[in-house]
Design a protein around this motif. Structure first.
Motif, PDB file in Angstrom:
ATOM      1  N   MET A 155       0.853  -1.190   0.000  1.00  0.00           N
ATOM      2  CA  MET A 155       0.000   0.000   0.000  1.00  0.00           C
ATOM      3  C   MET A 155       0.893   1.245   0.000  1.00  0.00           C
ATOM      4  O   MET A 155       1.137   1.860   1.048  1.00  0.00           O
ATOM      5  CB  MET A 155      -0.933  -0.012   1.215  1.00  0.00           C
ATOM      6  CG  MET A 155      -1.806  -1.264   1.287  1.00  0.00           C
ATOM      7  SD  MET A 155      -2.821  -1.361   2.793  1.00  0.00           S
ATOM      8  CE  MET A 155      -4.090  -0.152   2.404  1.00  0.00           C
ATOM      9  N   PRO A 156       1.411   1.656  -1.167  1.00  0.00           N
ATOM     10  CA  PRO A 156       2.382   2.751  -1.233  1.00  0.00           C
ATOM     11  C   PRO A 156       1.852   4.107  -0.791  1.00  0.00           C
ATOM     12  O   PRO A 156       2.645   5.009  -0.495  1.00  0.00           O
ATOM     13  CB  PRO A 156       2.799   2.769  -2.712  1.00  0.00           C
ATOM     14  CG  PRO A 156       1.647   2.128  -3.433  1.00  0.00           C
ATOM     15  CD  PRO A 156       1.130   1.081  -2.495  1.00  0.00           C
ATOM     16  N   ASP A 157       0.538   4.273  -0.760  1.00  0.00           N
ATOM     17  CA  ASP A 157      -0.039   5.548  -0.315  1.00  0.00           C
ATOM     18  C   ASP A 157      -0.136   5.641   1.200  1.00  0.00           C
ATOM     19  O   ASP A 157      -0.489   6.695   1.735  1.00  0.00           O
ATOM     20  CB  ASP A 157      -1.430   5.752  -0.928  1.00  0.00           C
ATOM     21  CG  ASP A 157      -1.390   5.942  -2.430  1.00  0.00           C
ATOM     22  OD1 ASP A 157      -0.420   6.573  -2.906  1.00  0.00           O
ATOM     23  OD2 ASP A 157      -2.301   5.459  -3.124  1.00  0.00           O
ATOM     24  N   ASN A 158       0.151   4.548   1.874  1.00  0.00           N
ATOM     25  CA  ASN A 158       0.060   4.506   3.338  1.00  0.00           C
ATOM     26  C   ASN A 158       1.434   4.632   3.980  1.00  0.00           C
ATOM     27  O   ASN A 158       2.451   4.301   3.374  1.00  0.00           O
ATOM     28  CB  ASN A 158      -0.565   3.194   3.807  1.00  0.00           C
ATOM     29  CG  ASN A 158      -2.056   3.146   3.644  1.00  0.00           C
ATOM     30  OD1 ASN A 158      -2.614   3.809   2.771  1.00  0.00           O
ATOM     31  ND2 ASN A 158      -2.727   2.348   4.459  1.00  0.00           N
ATOM     32  N   ARG A 159       1.437   5.114   5.207  1.00  0.00           N
ATOM     33  CA  ARG A 159       2.603   4.990   6.088  1.00  0.00           C
ATOM     34  C   ARG A 159       2.106   4.899   7.521  1.00  0.00           C
ATOM     35  O   ARG A 159       0.976   5.292   7.840  1.00  0.00           O
ATOM     36  CB  ARG A 159       3.565   6.170   5.939  1.00  0.00           C
ATOM     37  CG  ARG A 159       3.106   7.466   6.595  1.00  0.00           C
ATOM     38  CD  ARG A 159       4.294   8.387   6.837  1.00  0.00           C
ATOM     39  NE  ARG A 159       3.926   9.706   7.329  1.00  0.00           N
ATOM     40  CZ  ARG A 159       3.673  10.010   8.602  1.00  0.00           C
ATOM     41  NH1 ARG A 159       3.701   9.069   9.531  1.00  0.00           N
ATOM     42  NH2 ARG A 159       3.370  11.252   8.953  1.00  0.00           N
ATOM     43  N   PHE A 160       2.965   4.383   8.392  1.00  0.00           N
ATOM     44  CA  PHE A 160       2.563   4.267   9.784  1.00  0.00           C
ATOM     45  C   PHE A 160       2.741   5.585  10.523  1.00  0.00           C
ATOM     46  O   PHE A 160       3.615   6.384  10.210  1.00  0.00           O
ATOM     47  CB  PHE A 160       3.300   3.123  10.473  1.00  0.00           C
ATOM     48  CG  PHE A 160       2.788   1.792  10.029  1.00  0.00           C
ATOM     49  CD1 PHE A 160       1.464   1.456  10.270  1.00  0.00           C
ATOM     50  CD2 PHE A 160       3.578   0.917   9.320  1.00  0.00           C
ATOM     51  CE1 PHE A 160       0.940   0.248   9.825  1.00  0.00           C
ATOM     52  CE2 PHE A 160       3.080  -0.292   8.876  1.00  0.00           C
ATOM     53  CZ  PHE A 160       1.759  -0.630   9.130  1.00  0.00           C
ATOM     54  N   ASN A 161       1.878   5.791  11.496  1.00  0.00           N
ATOM     55  CA  ASN A 161       1.817   7.052  12.217  1.00  0.00           C
ATOM     56  C   ASN A 161       1.946   6.798  13.714  1.00  0.00           C
ATOM     57  O   ASN A 161       2.919   6.210  14.148  1.00  0.00           O
ATOM     58  CB  ASN A 161       0.522   7.790  11.849  1.00  0.00           C
ATOM     59  CG  ASN A 161       0.535   9.253  12.228  1.00  0.00           C
ATOM     60  OD1 ASN A 161       1.522   9.938  11.989  1.00  0.00           O
ATOM     61  ND2 ASN A 161      -0.545   9.731  12.824  1.00  0.00           N
ATOM     62  N   ASP A 162       0.977   7.178  14.499  1.00  0.00           N
ATOM     63  CA  ASP A 162       1.108   7.152  15.952  1.00  0.00           C
ATOM     64  C   ASP A 162       0.939   5.749  16.524  1.00  0.00           C
ATOM     65  O   ASP A 162       0.287   4.886  15.920  1.00  0.00           O
ATOM     66  CB  ASP A 162       0.078   8.097  16.572  1.00  0.00           C
ATOM     67  CG  ASP A 162       0.546   8.675  17.893  1.00  0.00           C
ATOM     68  OD1 ASP A 162       1.619   8.263  18.376  1.00  0.00           O
ATOM     69  OD2 ASP A 162      -0.146   9.542  18.448  1.00  0.00           O
ATOM     70  N   GLY A 163       1.490   5.541  17.725  1.00  0.00           N
ATOM     71  CA  GLY A 163       1.373   4.247  18.378  1.00  0.00           C
ATOM     72  C   GLY A 163       1.813   4.314  19.829  1.00  0.00           C
ATOM     73  O   GLY A 163       2.406   5.307  20.275  1.00  0.00           O
ATOM     74  N   LYS A 164       1.560   3.224  20.564  1.00  0.00           N
ATOM     75  CA  LYS A 164       1.872   3.202  21.993  1.00  0.00           C
ATOM     76  C   LYS A 164       1.733   1.771  22.512  1.00  0.00           C
ATOM     77  O   LYS A 164       0.983   0.975  21.943  1.00  0.00           O
ATOM     78  CB  LYS A 164       0.897   4.124  22.734  1.00  0.00           C
ATOM     79  CG  LYS A 164       1.335   4.628  24.080  1.00  0.00           C
ATOM     80  CD  LYS A 164       0.367   5.720  24.577  1.00  0.00           C
ATOM     81  CE  LYS A 164       0.520   7.009  23.795  1.00  0.00           C
ATOM     82  NZ  LYS A 164      -0.368   8.096  24.319  1.00  0.00           N
ATOM     83  N   CYS A 165       2.440   1.449  23.593  1.00  0.00           N
ATOM     84  CA  CYS A 165       2.291   0.141  24.233  1.00  0.00           C
ATOM     85  C   CYS A 165       1.259   0.214  25.354  1.00  0.00           C
ATOM     86  O   CYS A 165       1.177   1.209  26.076  1.00  0.00           O
ATOM     87  CB  CYS A 165       3.619  -0.330  24.816  1.00  0.00           C
ATOM     88  SG  CYS A 165       4.595  -1.373  23.723  1.00  0.00           S
ATOM     89  N   ASP A 166       0.497  -0.870  25.517  1.00  0.00           N
ATOM     90  CA  ASP A 166      -0.442  -0.931  26.634  1.00  0.00           C
ATOM     91  C   ASP A 166       0.235  -1.594  27.836  1.00  0.00           C
ATOM     92  O   ASP A 166       1.422  -1.935  27.806  1.00  0.00           O
ATOM     93  CB  ASP A 166      -1.736  -1.640  26.227  1.00  0.00           C
ATOM     94  CG  ASP A 166      -1.564  -3.131  25.918  1.00  0.00           C
ATOM     95  OD1 ASP A 166      -0.550  -3.733  26.334  1.00  0.00           O
ATOM     96  OD2 ASP A 166      -2.454  -3.702  25.250  1.00  0.00           O
ATOM     97  N   SER A 167      -0.519  -1.784  28.910  1.00  0.00           N
ATOM     98  CA  SER A 167       0.052  -2.278  30.160  1.00  0.00           C
ATOM     99  C   SER A 167       0.477  -3.733  30.088  1.00  0.00           C
ATOM    100  O   SER A 167       1.191  -4.213  30.974  1.00  0.00           O
ATOM    101  CB  SER A 167      -0.962  -2.102  31.305  1.00  0.00           C
ATOM    102  OG  SER A 167      -2.132  -2.862  31.038  1.00  0.00           O
ATOM    103  N   GLN A 168       0.056  -4.445  29.044  1.00  0.00           N
ATOM    104  CA  GLN A 168       0.428  -5.837  28.865  1.00  0.00           C
ATOM    105  C   GLN A 168       1.574  -6.005  27.872  1.00  0.00           C
ATOM    106  O   GLN A 168       1.892  -7.125  27.475  1.00  0.00           O
ATOM    107  CB  GLN A 168      -0.794  -6.643  28.396  1.00  0.00           C
ATOM    108  CG  GLN A 168      -2.004  -6.535  29.305  1.00  0.00           C
ATOM    109  CD  GLN A 168      -1.706  -7.006  30.711  1.00  0.00           C
ATOM    110  OE1 GLN A 168      -1.270  -8.139  30.908  1.00  0.00           O
ATOM    111  NE2 GLN A 168      -1.934  -6.141  31.694  1.00  0.00           N
ATOM    112  N   GLY A 169       2.185  -4.888  27.471  1.00  0.00           N
ATOM    113  CA  GLY A 169       3.312  -4.951  26.561  1.00  0.00           C
ATOM    114  C   GLY A 169       2.944  -5.132  25.109  1.00  0.00           C
ATOM    115  O   GLY A 169       3.802  -5.442  24.275  1.00  0.00           O
ATOM    116  N   ARG A 170       1.670  -4.920  24.771  1.00  0.00           N
ATOM    117  CA  ARG A 170       1.233  -5.025  23.368  1.00  0.00           C
ATOM    118  C   ARG A 170       1.414  -3.664  22.697  1.00  0.00           C
ATOM    119  O   ARG A 170       1.027  -2.634  23.255  1.00  0.00           O
ATOM    120  CB  ARG A 170      -0.233  -5.465  23.309  1.00  0.00           C
ATOM    121  CG  ARG A 170      -0.468  -6.846  23.906  1.00  0.00           C
ATOM    122  CD  ARG A 170      -1.939  -7.190  24.040  1.00  0.00           C
ATOM    123  NE  ARG A 170      -2.613  -6.365  25.032  1.00  0.00           N
ATOM    124  CZ  ARG A 170      -3.475  -6.829  25.945  1.00  0.00           C
ATOM    125  NH1 ARG A 170      -3.747  -8.126  25.999  1.00  0.00           N
ATOM    126  NH2 ARG A 170      -4.065  -6.016  26.788  1.00  0.00           N
TER     127      ARG A 170
END
Length: 290
Positions: A99-114
């Motif tokens: 998907m060349p029109d996409n890129r990854f943006n924001d993110g974060k880990c939850d309390s279970q390490g996911r």
């Protein structure tokens, strides 16, 4: 509610193009953050004012703590680890490489390490939200997003928040912290018609949501009902994200952007791209499991 007392400081004249994804490393008392388009992961030491950076070779949308001296990154179309001692980048997997029109943006880990991270697309609503688990499995959690952005969890781990910036909405979901499932999406904050958009967010220990308002010159605090209770004005037009840090998690760090501003706008927003800190009388809480 009375207004909290705060003191705003420009703690780093970074002049980043697109500063984002601030995270606090409580073990080493360091703040990590990224400059997306300059392909840099920064390491800021508030005690000394020293700021180091790693060139990770491509767009880096977000980071999270992932063990001793290691971060996990969502780059343009892949996940990778960054060794914060050596600067070595170790690829994990490609995602949305077709998907060349996409890129990854924001993110974060939850309390279970996911690790939760989302993609964005400026052409059509084909962004998605993913969850990468410690066992190496990848799960699609939401689809049909435009710019998957600021996310977080309530202190009781019952509510998950997700921002879709261009539609000017912050959503809330029911969250099962044991399984990592989300359900029952509803609109938490609707900013339709405003001249700014919600960007990165963080939740404080009282369960209030702080959202950085891109093109809004401010961060806004919302109570658990989605009602605005406080607006903190900033000297930059494009604040991008925020997190709590410091010894007692009462230092509120804010990243910002200079990308896309005209010369006239930069003159009005001279410190765009810098890193700011508010001394707060409210505190954050640790959501990340290392």
């Amino acid at each position: 509610m009375s207004l909290p007392q705060y003191l705003l400081k420009n703690v780093l004249e970074a002049r980043a193009r697109l500063g984002e994804s601030p995270i606090w490393d409580s073990s080493h008392k360091l703040l990590y953050w990224v400059d997306i388009y300059n392909h840099r992961v920064h390491q800021f030491n508030p005690a000394t004012g020293q700021n180091l950076f790693f060139d990770v070779g491509d767009v880096v949308g977000c980071i999270a703590l992932a063990g001793a001296n290691r971060l996990i990154m969502a780059q343009r179309d892949r996940l990778a680890f960054l060794n914060t001692q050596t600067g070595v980048v170790t690829p994990i997997m490609q995602v949305e490489a077709d998907m060349p029109d996409n890129r990854f943006n924001d993110g974060k880990c939850d309390s279970q390490g996911r690790f939760w991270f989302g993609s964005m697309c400026t052409v059509k609503a084909q962004g998605s939200l993913y969850r990468y688990d410690p066992d190496g499995s990848l799960h699609v959690m939401e689809t049909g997003l435009t710019i998957s952005n600021g996310l977080g969890w309530s202190p009781d781990a019952k509510t998950f928040y997700l921002t879709d910036s261009p539609v000017q909405k912050i959503y809330a979901y029911d969250f099962d912290y044991l399984t990592g499932d989300i359900s029952n999406r509803r609109v938490f904050v609707d900013l339709t018609g405003e001249c700014f958009i919600p960007d990165g967010l963080v939740v404080d220990a009282e369960g209030y949501v702080w959202s950085a308002m891109y093109d809004g010159w401010c961060v806004i605090r919302y109570n658990p009902l989605g009602e605005e209770v406080l607006q903190v004005k900033l000297p930059v037009q494009r604040p991008t994200s925020c997190c709590f840090g410091g010894q007692d998690l009462k230092k509120f760090y804010i990243t910002s952007a200079s990308v896309g501003l005209s010369e006239e706008e930069i003159q009005k927003s001279f410190y765009s791209g810098d890193l700011f800190c508010l001394e707060m009388d409210v505190r954050g809480f640790a959501t990340e499991s290392k």
